[in-house]
Design an enzyme around this catalytic site. Structure first.
Site, PDB file in Angstrom:
ATOM      1  N   SER A 143      33.543 -12.774  -9.025  1.00 14.28           N
ATOM      2  CA  SER A 143      32.085 -12.768  -9.084  1.00 14.28           C
ATOM      3  C   SER A 143      31.604 -12.566 -10.517  1.00 14.28           C
ATOM      4  O   SER A 143      31.867 -13.388 -11.380  1.00 14.28           O
ATOM      5  CB  SER A 143      31.528 -11.706  -8.144  1.00 14.28           C
ATOM      6  OG  SER A 143      30.130 -11.795  -8.037  1.00 14.28           O
ATOM      7  N   ASP A 292      25.006 -15.996 -10.838  1.00 13.42           N
ATOM      8  CA  ASP A 292      26.158 -15.316 -11.400  1.00 13.42           C
ATOM      9  C   ASP A 292      27.329 -16.305 -11.398  1.00 13.42           C
ATOM     10  O   ASP A 292      27.196 -17.432 -10.909  1.00 13.42           O
ATOM     11  CB  ASP A 292      26.452 -14.025 -10.635  1.00 13.42           C
ATOM     12  CG  ASP A 292      26.894 -14.262  -9.198  1.00 13.42           C
ATOM     13  OD1 ASP A 292      26.584 -15.339  -8.654  1.00 13.42           O
ATOM     14  OD2 ASP A 292      27.538 -13.369  -8.618  1.00 13.42           O
ATOM     15  N   ASP A 294      30.027 -17.006  -9.742  1.00  8.26           N
ATOM     16  CA  ASP A 294      30.467 -17.730  -8.544  1.00  8.26           C
ATOM     17  C   ASP A 294      29.292 -18.202  -7.701  1.00  8.26           C
ATOM     18  O   ASP A 294      29.478 -18.716  -6.597  1.00  8.26           O
ATOM     19  CB  ASP A 294      31.438 -16.894  -7.707  1.00  8.26           C
ATOM     20  CG  ASP A 294      30.781 -15.715  -7.012  1.00  8.26           C
ATOM     21  OD1 ASP A 294      29.805 -15.165  -7.565  1.00  8.26           O
ATOM     22  OD2 ASP A 294      31.250 -15.324  -5.926  1.00  8.26           O
ATOM     23  N   ASP A 296      26.918 -16.932  -5.924  1.00 11.28           N
ATOM     24  CA  ASP A 296      26.431 -16.408  -4.650  1.00 11.28           C
ATOM     25  C   ASP A 296      25.200 -15.526  -4.840  1.00 11.28           C
ATOM     26  O   ASP A 296      24.535 -15.168  -3.876  1.00 11.28           O
ATOM     27  CB  ASP A 296      27.530 -15.667  -3.880  1.00 11.28           C
ATOM     28  CG  ASP A 296      28.084 -14.445  -4.582  1.00 11.28           C
ATOM     29  OD1 ASP A 296      27.729 -14.200  -5.752  1.00 11.28           O
ATOM     30  OD2 ASP A 296      28.888 -13.721  -3.952  1.00 11.28           O
TER      31      ASP A 296
END
Length: 547
Positions: A143, A292, A294, A296
């Site tokens: 992340s 961010d 990734d 999500d």
């Protein structure tokens, strides 16, 4: 350096298929660096509901190919032969290798594996699990962690992150796994190993562009994927939905695992949004969006009346999205949800429209378990899952779908000569100004956090920020029907609230504060009062914690 430590390291070395970590470990053994070996072999990364996450390197306390193969073997043991797992990954160091190691272990154990066609946003993986009717999913991502980290997140067949007791079952199966060099491994080209094509991404885009975005489309957007994997997918989503492609921060447009332009690749961190703010000024943007790494999570920035921009809080965006989804959908069984550390405003919006509302523990794995009819869920840490009358296309937080929906809200407001700040003012006039803030304490000694929590439980404060503490809940007892969790919650006079809990991923004590200020005149006056009230809460809480 003890002989046991050296023996453990040599046993690990004997099974490690990665030349990089083998070289690292051989060098440490040759130098006799006991401290460095103890860091890597004195403990191990624990597999929990967040899966695995840690620094890259050799040994069981690092993310590496052995750690990942053991995790895949544990997952395979819990699922059993014949089950189908979808595998995704981001663009961090080693992510592609970890994804393919996972596929090799799963197919070698008699399961079927489908690998996404490149580094893609985490919500694409969460969507693909249900879209393909799989039994589980894995995504390799850390992340918004620093560049040196990577992670391993597991989803179940409903497309949401695992919750207890599945995490404990996988952890026990990992512990029962022998040397990875003895695991049977599949390979690309095997009948049970499927390399997916762009069709799965196209299906995801079709689903998110069917969200209740509204009909307005004229909007100038400045965007950054923060060197992550969201840029291409977000641009495709915007164009497919009928928006112009956003102006993107050029220096941060391409995936780069070293994140060279930011100290910390998290849009909430100071400085992370500087280049996006500069771009917004240059292009005269009506809206700033960021994902961010990734993709999500979604960050949102808006122009100020006197010039410049400011980033909205996760609670502000959650309120705007929540009301929009409620207004754009219908049905008596609709449910919206957020967490116990997020603002209470969503509950008041839900009551206004006659929609069911639920609060859960922190984390999207719990939000997705809020109940039947869930059409919207959010957490204050910039995570949102937006649905429609057809349900939630992604059973996890989705920074692409959220960005599209926010853009639709902003475009509609622009058409009416207004902005998102005007919509927030409308909410404040109807429900009071709900202002939230955080107070965090990072410690070197975890016993300081344990001691602070014990003091709060033993002698809860009678007043905080000049407000009487009306109720005190020990969340470890499962307050309000929630599963037990380490934390305390105080409800204060005037609708204020404080939640204190240890971080699940860092050596931090985190405090979530909310005040509610009635709006009797200008909203700006209520905002100024809220800042004062939050500052008073922070001062008293700091004293009560003794940190």
């Amino acid at each position: 350096m003890s002989s046991d430590l050296a023996g453990h390291a040599r046993s690990w070395l004997a099974q490690d298929p990665d030349p990089d970590t083998r070289a690292e470990l051989e060098k440490l053994l040759e130098s006799g660096d006991g401290d460095a070996l103890r860091e890597r072999f004195g403990s191990r990364l624990e597999f929990g509901t967040a899966g695995l996450r840690g620094e890259l390197g050799a040994g069981p306390n690092r993310m590496n190919r052995v750690t990942v193969m053991r995790a895949a073997a544990g997952l395979a043991r819990v699922l059993g032969p014949g089950k189908h797992v979808v595998i995704g990954y981001d663009a961090r160091h080693k992510s592609d290798a970890f994804a393919r190691d996972t596929a090799a272990v799963l197919t070698g154990a008699g399961l079927r594996a489908s690998v996404l066609p490149g580094p893609l946003p985490t919500p694409v993986l969460a969507f693909a699990v249900r879209h393909l009717g799989a039994d589980a999913g894995v995504t390799v991502t850390a992340s918004h962690n620093p560049p040196r980290d990577n992670g391993y997140k597991v989803y179940w067949g409903d497309g949401s992150q695992i919750v207890p007791p599945v995490d404990a079952e996988i952890s026990a199966a990992i512990d029962a796994t022998g040397p990875v060099s003895e695991l049977p491994l599949g390979s690309p080209g095997d009948p049970s190993w499927n390399e997916l094509d762009d069709g799965v991404v196209a299906a995801y885009l079709k689903a998110v562009t069917a969200l209740p975005i509204g009909g307005a489309r004229e909007l100038r957007v400045a965007y950054t994927p923060l060197h992550g994997v969201g840029g291409d997918t977000l641009a495709r989503a915007f164009v497919a939905a009928g928006f112009d492609a956003p102006a993107t921060v050029e220096a941060q447009a391409e995936p780069d695992p070293d994140f060279p332009t930011v100290a910390f690749p998290n849009p909430e961190e100071p400085g992370a949004m500087d280049l996006a703010l500069e771009l917004a000024e240059r292009v005269g943007a009506d809206l700033i969006l960021a994902n961010d790494p990734d993709a999500d999570r979604c960050a949102v920035g808006v122009p100020l009346p006197g010039g410049g921009y400011r980033m909205l809080t996760g609670d502000e965006v959650g309120a705007l999205l929540g009301e929009h989804v409620i207004r754009q959908t219908s049905g008596d069984d609709r449910l919206v949800a957020t967490t116990i550390v997020s603002s209470s405003l969503l509950g008041k919006i839900a009551a206004e429209y006659g929609v069911r509302y639920a609060e859960t523990l922190t984390g999207f794995k719990w939000i997705m378990k809020a109940g039947e009819g869930l059409l919207f869920g959010y957490e204050e840490a910039l995570g949102y899952s937006v649905g429609s009358d057809l349900g939630l296309p992604v059973h996890d937080k989705d920074g692409i779908g959220a960005a599209l929906t926010v853009a639709g809200i902003a475009a509609r407001a622009k058409l009416e000569g207004r902005g998102l700040l005007d919509l927030l003012d409308d909410l404040a006039r109807r429900h009071g100004l709900h202002a939230t803030s955080q107070l965090s304490f990072r410690v070197a000694d975890l016993s300081l956090i344990t001691g602070a929590m014990a003091r709060l439980r033993a002698t809860p404060p009678a007043r905080l920020g000049g407000r009487e503490v009306e109720t005190a809940d020990d969340l470890s007892l499962g307050a309000g029907g929630l599963p037990p969790t380490d934390g305390v919650r105080y409800h204060l006079a005037g609708g204020a609230r404080v939640v204190v809990r240890p971080s699940g991923t860092e050596p931090k004590l985190k405090c979530y504060l909310e005040v509610v200020v009635p709006v009797t005149g200008e909203v700006s006056a209520a905002r100024a009062r809220a800042v004062e009230d939050l500052d008073a809460l922070k001062a008293d809480l700091s004293e009560a914690l003794g940190l």
